[in-house]
Design an enzyme around this catalytic site. Structure first.
Site, PDB file in Angstrom:
ATOM      1  N   GLU A 105       0.834  -1.215   0.000  1.00  0.00           N
ATOM      2  CA  GLU A 105       0.000   0.000   0.000  1.00  0.00           C
ATOM      3  C   GLU A 105       0.870   1.267   0.000  1.00  0.00           C
ATOM      4  O   GLU A 105       0.504   2.270  -0.618  1.00  0.00           O
ATOM      5  CB  GLU A 105      -0.965  -0.022   1.193  1.00  0.00           C
ATOM      6  CG  GLU A 105      -2.054  -1.069   1.017  1.00  0.00           C
ATOM      7  CD  GLU A 105      -3.053  -1.117   2.168  1.00  0.00           C
ATOM      8  OE1 GLU A 105      -4.217  -0.790   1.953  1.00  0.00           O
ATOM      9  OE2 GLU A 105      -2.641  -1.461   3.292  1.00  0.00           O
ATOM     10  N   GLU A 125      -3.544  -9.722   3.295  1.00  0.00           N
ATOM     11  CA  GLU A 125      -4.415  -9.523   4.468  1.00  0.00           C
ATOM     12  C   GLU A 125      -5.522 -10.572   4.580  1.00  0.00           C
ATOM     13  O   GLU A 125      -5.950 -10.930   5.674  1.00  0.00           O
ATOM     14  CB  GLU A 125      -5.065  -8.129   4.419  1.00  0.00           C
ATOM     15  CG  GLU A 125      -4.135  -6.985   4.752  1.00  0.00           C
ATOM     16  CD  GLU A 125      -3.315  -6.492   3.566  1.00  0.00           C
ATOM     17  OE1 GLU A 125      -2.667  -5.455   3.700  1.00  0.00           O
ATOM     18  OE2 GLU A 125      -3.321  -7.143   2.501  1.00  0.00           O
TER      19      GLU A 125
END
Length: 678
Positions: A105, A125
Site C-alpha cells: 500500500e 491480508e
C-alpha cells in the site's frame, strides 16, 4: 528513542530510508517518520524528487502485528499515505525483498515504483481474515484494473516483480545490486512532469465494461474461498473501486475492513497466525541449544508413506538413502516418487531440472549397512510394535553414534520403541500425514528420554522441509488421532441410533471440513486392517467388507460412486446399518443436525482438555495447529480449542452433559471459572 527513519540528500533528490529490523514493519514510529520525511521534502525548494527505500533484507513487509488489538496511535497508515500521494514532487518507491500488505500500500501511494527482479509484491491480508485497510483495494484496481487486482486482494498470494511489471504495478525493473542509485536516477528522470496518482487512475473501468469478471472469479476460486468472509469482502471492495468515487470507495473499504476486524473469523485467523509461530517453540528448551547437523537422511520403507517422506527432504536438497527389503518394492517406490515429481512439473510448480536434481539426491538400497553414515533415519514400516522394535534394533547396530532415530508411527508408544536401542535419548516420533509430500503437519513426538538437542533439531528441520510442526507427548494416538477417535466413536454410535450416515458427513461439511468420517472411510478404503473373514461381523465396517463394499476403489463403500467418483447414499448400506442396529438392540430415532454436530465436536474438545491437563500438548494453540494442518479443521474457526473458547466452555460442558457424555475435570474447572483455553 531514535527514529527508524532517516533522510539523505543526493543532489536534488531526498531519499527517505527505513531501518526497522527485522522486516521494516509499519509501526507508529515508521509511519510518523514517513510523514515527517515527506514534509521535509515539500518544505525544501531545492528538493525536486523523493525516493523511499529500506535498509536490511526487505522493503516494508506489512503492518506491525504487535500493534494488533491495541489502541491506535497516529498517524494512521491511511493518513501517512494520503500525505505521501498528495506531494506534487515525484515520489518513487524502491523495492527489494517483499512489499506486502501495508508495504504494498505504501508503494501504491507513491507515484512510481521500481524494484529489483527478485522482489515480490502482494496484499496477503485475506490470510488473516482481513482486507487491505489503507486504500489498497481502491488504488490497486485504479492502477492495474479489476481483473488483475482480484487475485492479489481476494486470494492474497504474492507475485514476482516480473509479473508486477507485466500488470502495471511496477514501472521499472532495476539492477539487483544497484537499487539505490537506479531509483535516484529514475526519480531525476521524472522531475518536472505531472505526477501520476494511482487514486486518480482509470484502469478499473474493465470491471464496469465487463461486470462478469467478478462472478467468473468467484466461480473459478469457489473451492478456495468456501466458508471464508474476507475474500467476498475483497471482491466487493474491488468492485466498489469501479462503481464509486475514490473517496466513497475508501469509505466502503473502511466499512468492510472494520466489519472483518471485529468479526470472529479474523480473530480466529490471527490466533492461528500466532499459534503456528508458537508451535515451533519448545518451552523448556533453551533457544541457544546446539543443533545436530543433518546432512543425510535414511528412510526405511519405500511405500506410499516412505516415498512421500523422502520427497520432503529431496525437495529441500538433502540427500536420502531409502531402504526396502525387496528390489521390486524398491523399484516401484522410486518410480512412484519420480511420477509424483513429474506430475508437479507438469503443473508448472517445478522445472524438469529440479525433478532431476531431487531424484539425483536419492540412493535406493537393500542393505541396512548403507544407512551407517546417515544423521537421521526415519522408519515408515508396518504399524506393528514387534516389527518396529526389530527395525530399531537393527538400526542401533549399524547407524553411527549421535544420529537420530525416528518412527513415523501414528499411535504406537515411542518410549517402548526406544527400548530396542542403546540410545533412547536419540529416539523420537516424526508422525507425517498422508500424502506426506503434500500435507503440512508434522507431529513431533517427544519420548520420555528424548534429548533436548534431538527435539530442537527436529523442530528446526521441520521448517526446512516446509512442514508445520507441533510437539506431542507419548500417549495413544498423540494429539490428532487421539481426538479423532472420540469423533469417530460418536459418528459410529450416531448411525446405530438412527442418524443417516450422509447427514453425519454433511454436518461436518457444513461446519467447514473438506469431508466427513464416512466419506473419509470410503476414500482411505474400508478394508484397511480388515481380518478378511466375511463370516465374522462385529462392526458395520466388517459388514460392509463382507459384501465387497471396500470404498471408492471398489465403486461402493458407505456410498455408491459413479465414474466421476460422485457419491450417492446406498439403500443396501442403509439396510445393513438398520439390521446391525437391531441385532445390537439399538432403538432408532430421528436425530437433529444440532445433536450430530455437538456429539461429534464437543467430545473432541473434551479430549483436547485432557491432553492439556496431562501435559501431552504444550499449549491449547498447538492442538489448533495440529487440527487445522492435519485434519482439515476449518481455519476460519481457529481450530477446536479456539472454537470452544468462541462458543464458550460452559456451552461445551452443558452440551456434553445433555448427551450423557463424559466431561473432564480440567474442562469443567475452566468453564466454571469462566476461563478459556487460549
Amino acid at each position: 528513542m531514535t527514529s527508524p527513519i532517516r533522510t539523505e540528500r543526493h543532489d536534488n533528490v531526498l531519499v527517505i530510508i527505513s531501518d526497522n529490523p527485522p522486516v521494516n514493519a509499519l509501526g507508529q514510529a515508521v509511519r510518523a517518520g514517513l510523514t515527517e520525511g515527506i514534509a521535509e521534502a515539500l518544505a525544501d525548494d531545492s528538493v525536486e524528487a523523493v525516493v523511499i527505500r529500506c535498509d536490511g533484507r526487505t522493503f516494508f513487509a506489512g503492518a506491525d502485528i504487535t500493534e494488533f488489538g491495541k489502541p491506535p496511535q497516529g498517524p494512521s497508515l491511511p493518513e501517512a499515505l494520503d500525505k505521501l500521494e498528495a506531494s506534487d514532487k515525484p515520489v518513487v518507491a524502491a523495492i527489494h525483498g517483499t512489499a506486502l500488505g501495508g508495504g504494498c500500500e505504501v508503494a501504491l501511494a507513491c507515484h512510481y515504483r521500481v524494484a529489483v527482479p527478485s522482489a515480490k509484491m502482494g496484499l496477503p491480508e485475506v490470510k488473516l481474515g482481513l482486507i487491505p485497510g489503507a486504500a489498497g483495494t481502491q488504488r490497486l484496481p485504479r492502477l492495474v484494473g479489476a481483473e488483475a487486482a482480484l487475485p492479489l486482494v481476494a486470494i492474497g498470494n504474492p507475485i514476482s516483480a516480473k509479473k508486477a511489471k507485466e500488470i502495471g504495478l511496477l514501472d521499472e525493473l532495476v539492477g539487483e545490486d544497484s537499487l539505490a542509485a537506479d531509483a535516484i536516477a529514475f526519480a531525476k528522470s521524472k522531475i518536472g512532469q505531472p505526477v501520476p496518482r494511482s487514486s486518480e487512475g482509470d484502469a478499473n473501468q474493465d470491471g464496469i465494461k465487463n461486470p462478469d469478471i467478478f462472478d467468473e472469479f468467484r466461480a473459478k476460486n469457489g473451492r478456495k474461498m468456501r466458508g471464508f468472509d474476507a475474500p467476498n469482502a475483497a471482491i466487493e471492495a474491488v468492485k466498489a473501486a469501479g462503481e464509486l468515487s475514490y473517496a466513497e470507495g475508501v469509505k466502503k473499504e473502511r466499512e468492510l475492513f472494520m466489519k472483518l476486524m471485529t468479526g470472529t473469523q479474523s480473530k480466529a485467523m490471527r490466533h492461528y497466525f500466532f499459534a503456528e509461530r508458537a508451535a515451533n517453540k519448545v518451552d523448556d528448551i533453551p533457544a541457544d541449544t546446539p543443533l545436530i547437523d543433518i546432512k543425510k537422511v535414511g528412510i526405511i520403507g519405500a511405500g506410499t508413506m516412505g516415498g512421500g517422506i523422502a520427497m520432503n527432504f529431496l525437495s529441500a536438497g538433502i540427500p536420502v538413502t531409502i531402504l526396502e527389503m525387496k528390489q521390486e518394492a524398491l523399484d516401484r517406490g522410486t518410480a512412484t516418487m519420480r511420477k509424483n515429481y513429474e506430475a508437479t512439473a507438469k503443473k508448472g510448480r517445478m522445472t524438469a531440472e529440479q525433478v532431476e536434481q531431487a531424484m539425483g539426491l536419492l540412493t535406493p538400497t537393500l542393505e541396512y549397512s548403507d544407512l551407517a553414515d546417515c544423521d537421521l533415519v526415519i522408519e515408515a514400516v508396518y504399524e506393528s510394535m514387534d516389527v518396529k522394535k526389530d527395525v530399531f534394533g537393527k538400526l542401533d547396530e549399524v547407524v553411527k553414534e549421535g544420529a537420530i532415530l525416528a518412527s513415523n508411527t501414528s499411535y504406537l508408544n515411542i518410549d517402548e520403541i526406544a527400548t530396542a536401542t542403546k540410545r533412547p535419548g536419540y529416539v523420537l516420533g516424526l508422525h507425517f500425514f498422508s500424502p506426506a509430500n503434500v500435507m503440512k503437519l508434522l507431529e513431533v513426538v517427544r519420548g520420555e528420554k528424548t534429548r533436548d538437542d534431538v527435539l530442537a533439531t527436529a523442530m528446526k528441520l521441520s521448517k526446512k522441509i516446509g512442514k508445520v510442526a507441533a510437539v506431542s507427548g507419548v500417549c495413544p494416538g498423540f494429539i490428532g488421532n487421539r481426538m479423532l477417535s472420540k469423533r469417530q466413536e460418536q459418528a459410529n454410535q450416531l448411525i446405530l441410533e438412527g442418524a443417516n450416515y450422509w447427514d453425519v458427513d454433511d454436518v461436518l461439511l457444513e461446519f467447514g471440513f473438506p469431508m466427513g468420517p464416512f466419506q473419509m472411510g470410503d476414500l482411505a478404503g474400508i478394508d484397511i486392517g480388515w481380518h478378511r473373514d466375511p463370516t465374522k461381523v462385529t462392526t458395520i465396517r466388517e459388514a460392509l467388507c463382507a459384501v465387497g463394499r471396500f470404498g471408492q476403489k471398489a465403486g461402493k463403500g458407505f456410498y455408491d460412486y459413479d465414474e466421476a467418483r460422485q457419491r450417492t447414499p446406498s439403500d443396501e448400506v442403509k439396510q445393513i446399518i438398520a439390521d446391525f442396529a437391531e441385532k445390537e438392540g439399538n432403538e432408532q430415532r430421528d436425530i437433529s443436525k444440532d445433536e450430530i454436530r455437538e456429539r461429534l465436536l464437543y467430545p473432541m474438545v473434551n479430549e483436547g482438555a485432557k491432553i492439556l491437563d496431562e501435559g501431552m500438548a504444550q499449549r491449547a494453540s498447538d492442538i489448533d495447529v495440529v487440527w487445522i494442518n492435519g485434519y482439515g479443521w476449518p481455519l476460519y474457526t481457529g481450530g477446536p480449542m479456539f472454537w470452544a473458547d468462541t462458543i464458550g466452555l460452559d456451552t461445551v460442558v452443558a452440551g456434553l452433559e445433555k448427551h450423557g457424555l463424559p466431561v473432564s475435570d480440567y474442562l469443567r474447572k475452566k468453564a466454571e471459572a469462566g476461563e478459556s483455553f487460549n
